[in-house]
Write a protein that holds these residues in place. Structure first.
Motif, PDB file in Angstrom:
ATOM      1  N   ALA A   1       0.907  -1.217  -0.009  1.00 45.83           N
ATOM      2  CA  ALA A   1      -0.004  -0.112  -0.099  1.00 45.83           C
ATOM      3  C   ALA A   1       0.694   1.290   0.027  1.00 45.83           C
ATOM      4  CB  ALA A   1      -0.845  -0.084   1.168  1.00 45.83           C
ATOM      5  N   ALA A   2       0.375   2.277  -0.701  1.00 44.39           N
ATOM      6  CA  ALA A   2       1.178   3.615  -0.820  1.00 44.39           C
ATOM      7  C   ALA A   2       1.033   4.274   0.630  1.00 44.39           C
ATOM      8  CB  ALA A   2       0.563   4.400  -1.800  1.00 44.39           C
ATOM      9  N   THR A   3       2.146   3.964   1.637  1.00 40.69           N
ATOM     10  CA  THR A   3       2.007   4.838   2.836  1.00 40.69           C
ATOM     11  C   THR A   3       3.440   5.170   3.062  1.00 40.69           C
ATOM     12  OG1 THR A   3       2.928   2.704   3.916  1.00 40.69           O
ATOM     13  CG2 THR A   3       0.451   2.869   3.643  1.00 40.69           C
ATOM     14  N   PRO A   4       3.651   6.021   3.946  1.00 36.99           N
ATOM     15  CA  PRO A   4       5.048   6.831   4.428  1.00 36.99           C
ATOM     16  C   PRO A   4       6.024   5.523   4.552  1.00 36.99           C
ATOM     17  CG  PRO A   4       3.294   7.903   5.338  1.00 36.99           C
ATOM     18  CD  PRO A   4       2.482   6.825   4.884  1.00 36.99           C
TER      19      PRO A   4
ATOM     20  N   ALA B   1      12.181 -12.961   1.495  1.00 32.39           N
ATOM     21  CA  ALA B   1      11.195 -12.025   2.572  1.00 32.39           C
ATOM     22  C   ALA B   1      10.029 -12.835   3.129  1.00 32.39           C
ATOM     23  CB  ALA B   1      10.447 -11.095   1.468  1.00 32.39           C
ATOM     24  N   VAL B   2      10.285 -12.936   4.412  1.00 32.61           N
ATOM     25  CA  VAL B   2       9.385 -13.832   5.604  1.00 32.61           C
ATOM     26  C   VAL B   2       8.385 -12.688   6.300  1.00 32.61           C
ATOM     27  CG1 VAL B   2       9.400 -15.499   7.228  1.00 32.61           C
ATOM     28  CG2 VAL B   2      11.087 -15.372   5.382  1.00 32.61           C
ATOM     29  N   VAL B   3       7.214 -13.003   6.222  1.00 35.43           N
ATOM     30  CA  VAL B   3       6.248 -12.155   7.059  1.00 35.43           C
ATOM     31  C   VAL B   3       6.211 -12.824   8.238  1.00 35.43           C
ATOM     32  CG1 VAL B   3       4.038 -11.400   7.497  1.00 35.43           C
ATOM     33  CG2 VAL B   3       5.076 -11.549   5.064  1.00 35.43           C
ATOM     34  N   THR B   4       6.800 -12.032   9.338  1.00 35.54           N
ATOM     35  CA  THR B   4       6.879 -12.855  10.999  1.00 35.54           C
ATOM     36  C   THR B   4       5.893 -12.581  11.708  1.00 35.54           C
ATOM     37  OG1 THR B   4       8.410 -11.059  11.560  1.00 35.54           O
ATOM     38  CG2 THR B   4       9.440 -12.883  10.518  1.00 35.54           C
ATOM     39  N   ASP B   5       4.977 -11.357  11.147  1.00 32.59           N
ATOM     40  CA  ASP B   5       4.054 -10.810  12.275  1.00 32.59           C
ATOM     41  C   ASP B   5       3.128 -10.252  11.290  1.00 32.59           C
ATOM     42  OD1 ASP B   5       2.348 -10.594  14.460  1.00 32.59           O
ATOM     43  OD2 ASP B   5       3.412  -9.067  15.220  1.00 32.59           O
ATOM     44  N   GLN B   6       1.593 -10.139  11.623  1.00 35.05           N
ATOM     45  CA  GLN B   6       0.781  -9.285  10.873  1.00 35.05           C
ATOM     46  C   GLN B   6      -0.361  -8.827  11.765  1.00 35.05           C
ATOM     47  OE1 GLN B   6      -1.422 -12.146   8.008  1.00 35.05           O
ATOM     48  NE2 GLN B   6       0.317 -13.380   8.291  1.00 35.05           N
ATOM     49  N   SER B   7      -0.793  -7.721  11.244  1.00 34.96           N
ATOM     50  CA  SER B   7      -2.046  -7.130  11.944  1.00 34.96           C
ATOM     51  C   SER B   7      -3.231  -7.799  11.361  1.00 34.96           C
ATOM     52  CB  SER B   7      -2.512  -5.812  11.897  1.00 34.96           C
ATOM     53  OG  SER B   7      -2.518  -5.317  10.762  1.00 34.96           O
ATOM     54  N   ILE B   8      -4.660  -7.474  11.877  1.00 38.03           N
ATOM     55  CA  ILE B   8      -5.872  -8.041  11.139  1.00 38.03           C
ATOM     56  C   ILE B   8      -5.975  -7.261   9.931  1.00 38.03           C
ATOM     57  CG2 ILE B   8      -8.251  -8.169  11.458  1.00 38.03           C
ATOM     58  CD1 ILE B   8      -7.916  -8.417  14.315  1.00 38.03           C
ATOM     59  N   ALA B   9      -6.534  -7.812   8.777  1.00 44.26           N
ATOM     60  CA  ALA B   9      -6.716  -6.990   7.728  1.00 44.26           C
ATOM     61  C   ALA B   9      -7.984  -5.998   7.704  1.00 44.26           C
ATOM     62  CB  ALA B   9      -7.231  -8.078   6.539  1.00 44.26           C
ATOM     63  N   HIS B  10      -7.807  -4.782   7.152  1.00 43.29           N
ATOM     64  CA  HIS B  10      -8.732  -4.000   7.040  1.00 43.29           C
ATOM     65  C   HIS B  10      -8.901  -3.170   5.958  1.00 43.29           C
ATOM     66  CE1 HIS B  10      -5.591  -0.837   7.083  1.00 43.29           C
ATOM     67  NE2 HIS B  10      -5.023  -1.343   8.084  1.00 43.29           N
ATOM     68  N   GLU B  11     -10.191  -2.808   5.582  1.00 50.27           N
ATOM     69  CA  GLU B  11     -10.230  -2.083   4.087  1.00 50.27           C
ATOM     70  C   GLU B  11      -9.636  -0.890   4.255  1.00 50.27           C
ATOM     71  OE1 GLU B  11     -14.596   0.032   4.327  1.00 50.27           O
ATOM     72  OE2 GLU B  11     -14.671  -1.684   5.851  1.00 50.27           O
ATOM     73  N   ALA B  12      -9.204  -0.368   3.042  1.00 51.85           N
ATOM     74  CA  ALA B  12      -8.714   0.926   2.657  1.00 51.85           C
ATOM     75  C   ALA B  12      -9.531   2.019   3.314  1.00 51.85           C
ATOM     76  CB  ALA B  12      -8.129   1.085   1.294  1.00 51.85           C
TER      77      ALA B  12
ATOM     78  N   THR C   1      12.166  -4.933   9.098  1.00 52.21           N
ATOM     79  CA  THR C   1      11.257  -3.680   8.716  1.00 52.21           C
ATOM     80  C   THR C   1       9.613  -4.002   8.578  1.00 52.21           C
ATOM     81  OG1 THR C   1      10.927  -1.895   7.236  1.00 52.21           O
ATOM     82  CG2 THR C   1      11.336  -3.986   6.328  1.00 52.21           C
ATOM     83  N   SER C   2       8.981  -3.161   8.296  1.00 53.83           N
ATOM     84  CA  SER C   2       7.522  -3.303   8.172  1.00 53.83           C
ATOM     85  C   SER C   2       7.024  -2.672   7.161  1.00 53.83           C
ATOM     86  CB  SER C   2       6.795  -2.753   9.641  1.00 53.83           C
ATOM     87  OG  SER C   2       6.754  -1.221   9.692  1.00 53.83           O
ATOM     88  N   ALA C   3       5.779  -3.085   6.649  1.00 55.91           N
ATOM     89  CA  ALA C   3       4.996  -2.612   5.622  1.00 55.91           C
ATOM     90  C   ALA C   3       3.365  -2.537   5.655  1.00 55.91           C
ATOM     91  CB  ALA C   3       5.461  -2.833   4.156  1.00 55.91           C
TER      92      ALA C   3
END
Length: 225
Positions: free
Chosen positions: A73-76, A131-142, A98-100
């Motif tokens: 997603a286009a974020t800072p 690239a390995v995703v080691t932690d993630q939040s709950i998905a949310h709509e834009a 890092t995170s994204a």
């Protein structure tokens, strides 16, 4: 005629170690259950696990060959992530955390912690990046685009500030705060103050584990969530 002998022990050892590391990473991809992918230095997905396909809500065959930046997603967060990527492919660093904000094929977003590590190729050059995703939040709509003032108002609102206190903190008039809150109710589809705060968290506008409340996009990309 004298023969020329070249000691290739170090080369053989390095090749063996690289192959062993690659086998371990493939095992991680196939058996760990973590979403992971092997990226080319150009950012194209060359291999991926089924967990990665599930994360992005797509078929594995459609995920492989795709440009990784199309899944962000286009974020800072993108600016420091690009710097990290440049450091990896130019061999200034070998691994990074890092995170994204990831973007799936249904347009939903989720913040994720990423572990990136390089895979060396011939003559020591970087050939790939795991690239390995080691932690993630709950998905949310834009969420709809909001101004900096509107996001700051949501942060103060979530912290329990009254309209008068928000006006004082942001050096705005009461009328301006009332206007922004009215616009936020329309934009986020929330009629009450509690509903507005809840929507701000559900949509990922506010950082879920921060107090006092603050915008999600301003968090340290290397920090824990």
């Amino acid at each position: 005629m004298a023969g020329i002998y070249v000691d290739i022990t170090d080369h053989v050892r390095a090749t063996s170690q690289r192959q062993e590391a690659e086998e371990k990473l493939r095992a991680l991809r196939d058996y760990s259950g973590l979403p992971c992918a092997l990226l080319s230095v150009g950012g194209r997905i060359e291999q991926a696990g089924t967990a990665a396909a599930e994360l992005f809500r797509t078929r594995l065959s459609d995920l492989v060959g795709r440009r990784a930046h199309t899944l962000l997603a286009a974020t800072p967060d993108l600016r420091p992530l690009r710097r990290t990527w440049e450091g990896l492919i130019t061999r200034r660093i070998r691994r990074a955390e890092t995170s994204a904000v990831l973007l799936d094929t249904e347009g939903r977003q989720r913040r994720a912690q990423l572990h990136l590590s390089t895979v060396s190729g011939p003559v020591g050059r970087v050939a790939h990046v795991w690239a390995v995703v080691t932690d993630q939040s709950i998905a949310h709509e834009a969420h709809p685009p909001l101004t900096a003032a509107q996001i700051r108002i949501l942060s103060l609102l979530a912290g329990g500030s009254t309209n008068a206190e928000i006006a004082t903190s942001l050096k705005l008039s009461r009328q301006a705060v009332d206007y922004h809150l009215s616009r936020l109710r329309d934009l986020l589809g929330a009629e009450t103050r509690p509903a507005l705060i809840a929507r701000a968290y559900v949509l990922g506008i506010l950082a879920p584990r921060a107090w006092p409340p603050r915008p999600a996009a301003t968090r340290d990309p290397l920090g824990s969530r």
